[in-house]
Write a protein that holds these residues in place. Structure first.
Motif, PDB file in Angstrom:
ATOM      1  N   LEU A   1      21.764  69.483  72.237  1.00  0.00           N
ATOM      2  CA  LEU A   1      21.373  68.110  71.921  1.00  0.00           C
ATOM      3  C   LEU A   1      20.704  67.403  73.103  1.00  0.00           C
ATOM      4  N   GLU A   2      20.129  68.145  74.012  1.00  0.00           N
ATOM      5  CA  GLU A   2      19.423  67.553  75.150  1.00  0.00           C
ATOM      6  C   GLU A   2      18.040  67.077  74.695  1.00  0.00           C
ATOM      7  N   LEU A   3      18.027  65.903  74.077  1.00  0.00           N
ATOM      8  CA  LEU A   3      16.795  65.372  73.504  1.00  0.00           C
ATOM      9  C   LEU A   3      16.175  64.269  74.351  1.00  0.00           C
ATOM     10  N   ILE A   4      16.821  63.903  75.427  1.00  0.00           N
ATOM     11  CA  ILE A   4      16.362  62.754  76.207  1.00  0.00           C
ATOM     12  C   ILE A   4      14.955  62.970  76.749  1.00  0.00           C
ATOM     13  N   LEU A   5      14.699  64.081  77.406  1.00  0.00           N
ATOM     14  CA  LEU A   5      13.379  64.290  78.007  1.00  0.00           C
ATOM     15  C   LEU A   5      12.264  64.395  76.965  1.00  0.00           C
ATOM     16  N   PRO A   6      12.408  65.195  75.907  1.00  0.00           N
ATOM     17  CA  PRO A   6      11.325  65.247  74.921  1.00  0.00           C
ATOM     18  C   PRO A   6      11.048  63.897  74.261  1.00  0.00           C
TER      19      PRO A   6
END
Length: 143
Positions: free
Chosen positions: A114-119
């Motif tokens: 769930l590492e969606l911060i950068l995109p």
């Protein structure tokens, strides 16, 4: 006589400088990915290794073109050039193409969790820079 000035505000300089720093970080990310050693690649989790090994050339090209059109757009913005608008437009189109691959073809959530911060931040910031450059162009700040 009441003269209006198209001199950029302090906010313009701050936002343009942040845009430049953001895009410099993007360039470093691109070069880091392109020149990743086999040792570094093999230390990544298997899904990330597969992601980098199987990435189609069009995704790499869209990443590079998005980064460098954004970088030149930020430089153009600082220099108050109208073509910053076109460079940011090219950048956001290519960001969206790259993100389409990441989310819908490669399945980013499977690879990165769930590492969606950068995109998501990349899309939001790209859209913001396009909007900001259009606004500055309409105000007559860009020439």
């Amino acid at each position: 006589m009441n003269k209006t000035s198209n001199r950029p505000s302090v906010n313009f300089l701050i936002i343009s400088s942040i845009a430049l720093l953001w895009n410099i970080m993007g360039a470093f990310a691109y070069f880091g990915q392109m020149f990743m050693s086999h040792k570094v690649l093999s230390s990544l989790p298997k899904p990330e290794q597969d992601y980098f090994i199987n990435m189609p050339i069009w995704v790499t090209v869209s990443f590079a073109a998005a980064v460098f059109s954004g970088l030149f757009g930020a430089i153009s913005l600082l220099l108050k050039k109208k073509h910053a608008v076109y460079l940011f437009l090219i950048s956001i189109i290519l960001i969206l193409a790259h993100q389409y691959y990441i989310f819908f073809i490669q399945d980013h959530i499977k690879v990165e969790g769930l590492e969606l911060i950068l995109p998501l931040t990349t899309i939001i910031f790209g859209l913001y820079l396009l909007w900001f450059s259009i606004k500055m162009n309409k105000k007559g700040v860009l020439n």
